[in-house]
Write an enzyme that holds these catalytic residues in place. Structure first.
Site, PDB file in Angstrom:
ATOM      1  CG  ASP A   1      -1.788   1.228   1.326  1.00  0.00           C
ATOM      2  OD1 ASP A   1      -2.217   1.729   0.275  1.00  0.00           O
ATOM      3  OD2 ASP A   1      -2.047   1.719   2.447  1.00  0.00           O
ATOM      4  CB  SER A   2       0.258   4.773  -0.678  1.00  0.00           C
ATOM      5  OG  SER A   2      -0.981   4.813   0.003  1.00  0.00           O
TER       6      SER A   2
ATOM      7  CG  HIS B   1      -6.152   5.316   4.919  1.00  0.00           C
ATOM      8  ND1 HIS B   1      -5.344   4.876   3.901  1.00  0.00           N
ATOM      9  CD2 HIS B   1      -5.334   5.866   5.848  1.00  0.00           C
ATOM     10  CE1 HIS B   1      -4.093   5.154   4.203  1.00  0.00           C
ATOM     11  NE2 HIS B   1      -4.055   5.756   5.371  1.00  0.00           N
TER      12      HIS B   1
ATOM     13  CB  CYS C   1      -9.961   4.748   0.317  1.00  0.00           C
ATOM     14  SG  CYS C   1      -8.452   5.315   1.123  1.00  0.00           S
TER      15      CYS C   1
ATOM     16  CD  GLU D   1      -1.996   7.666   7.599  1.00  0.00           C
ATOM     17  OE1 GLU D   1      -1.059   7.904   8.370  1.00  0.00           O
ATOM     18  OE2 GLU D   1      -1.926   6.862   6.658  1.00  0.00           O
TER      19      GLU D   1
ATOM     20  CB  CYS E   1      -2.944   0.880  -2.499  1.00  0.00           C
ATOM     21  SG  CYS E   1      -3.027   2.626  -2.945  1.00  0.00           S
TER      22      CYS E   1
HETATM   23  N1  DGL Z   1      -4.234   3.583   0.403  1.00  0.00           N
HETATM   24  C1  DGL Z   1      -4.771   4.570  -0.487  1.00  0.00           C
HETATM   25  C2  DGL Z   1      -5.994   3.964  -1.199  1.00  0.00           C
HETATM   26  O1  DGL Z   1      -6.516   2.938  -0.820  1.00  0.00           O
HETATM   27  C3  DGL Z   1      -5.143   5.839   0.244  1.00  0.00           C
HETATM   28  C4  DGL Z   1      -3.963   6.663   0.692  1.00  0.00           C
HETATM   29  C5  DGL Z   1      -3.243   7.366  -0.449  1.00  0.00           C
HETATM   30  O2  DGL Z   1      -3.767   8.337  -1.010  1.00  0.00           O
HETATM   31  O3  DGL Z   1      -2.144   6.949  -0.769  1.00  0.00           O
HETATM   32  O4  DGL Z   1      -6.450   4.534  -2.164  1.00  0.00           O
END
Ligand code: DGL
Length: 272
Positions: free
Chosen positions: A10-11, A193, A191, A157, A73
């Site tokens: 993931d990012s 998150h 997403c 976060e 992600c």
């Molecule tokens: N993990 C990213 C997603 O699921 C969200 C965070 C980001 O913008 O990198 O899209």
């Protein structure tokens, strides 16, 4: 029996919601997790940049001999899945198709709302995947309405996942989504998150649409796909090991318990 780990990236920290579901689905498999914390967020970047970053993450995992890659992600799944699959000798599972299938299963009317990052929404990937997976008789009645909700990532976060501020921000976004379609019956958390905000989003959606709205996320559906895609691990070997890597010093270990549901040792720092 496979002795190879599953690779997940993931990012940043959000993909740990997918790891959590994966550990429940395949408890004896080792997992290598990479959070690209040096380059988060992906959600505000262009498709080309997201693809470049995602390919670098995948190369890191493939070098660790993973036998499956999970793109935990949505932004990378929506913008780079084809390139990732083309570049990988092992199967690659993204977040969008499992999420789209879960949405279709939950939506009697086909009126589906999708919230995600700006880059996920701009890609149109969810709409395309939902229409592609809809049964022929249902295709004509499918209506997908999407909204980018960039404030939800920092909110998750920060751990502000309930209370007045979370409620007001979620309400602001969902009211805007309701102006696009007042008949939505299913909301996709597009997403990784957002599952942390699922309780407040579920309650707020009920207020905004004045009925129960099914809230789906792709984490559990991705974990189920993974279980079907791989050979089982040796159950006598005990619980699978989770190894975590990040590309910059981050709050991953501090935030992990909320995303992962278990404590995490300090992740190792790597350069891609
Ligand atoms: N993990 C990213 C997603 O699921 C969200 C965070 C980001 O913008 O990198 O899209």
């Amino acid at each position: 029996m496979s002795r190879f780990p599953i690779g997940v990236f993931d990012s940043g920290v959000g993909g740990l919601t997918v790891v959590r579901a994966l550990r429940a689905a395949v408890p004896h498999r080792d997992i290598v997790y990479l959070g690209d914390t040096a380059r988060v967020p992906y959600g505000t970047k262009s498709p080309r940049t997201v693809e470049r970053y995602a390919l670098a993450c995948q190369r890191f995992l493939l070098a660790r001999e993973v036998d499956l890659v999970l793109v935990a992600c949505n932004t990378a799944s929506a913008n780079a899945l084809a390139a990732l699959s083309a570049a990988s000798p092992v199967p690659v599972i993204g977040a969008v198709v499992p999420g789209a299938n879960a949405a279709l299963a939950a939506s009697p009317s086909g009126h589906i709302g999708v919230i995600g990052t700006l880059a996920t929404v701009a890609s149109g990937a969810y709409e395309a995947a939902i229409i592609a997976a809809a049964p022929p008789a249902m295709k004509a009645s499918i209506r997908v309405s999407q909204l980018g909700c960039p404030l939800l990532v920092p909110l998750a976060e920060e751990g502000w996942t309930d209370g007045d501020i979370a409620e007001r921000i979620c309400r602001r976004y969902l009211e805007e989504l309701a102006t696009l379609d007042s008949a939505i019956d299913t909301l996709v958390l597009g997403c990784t998150h957002y599952p942390l905000l699922a309780p407040v989003l579920t309650a707020t959606a009920r207020t905004v649409w004045q009925r129960d709205i099914a809230v789906v996320d792709s984490a559990a559906a991705m974990a189920t796909c993974a279980r079907h895609a791989i050979a089982p691990a040796d159950a006598t070997a005990g619980p699978g090991k989770l190894s975590c890597f990040v590309t910059d010093a981050s709050r991953l270990a501090e935030l992990a318990p909320r995303f992962l549901g278990e404590p995490l040792d300090a992740p190792a720092l790597v350069d891609l």
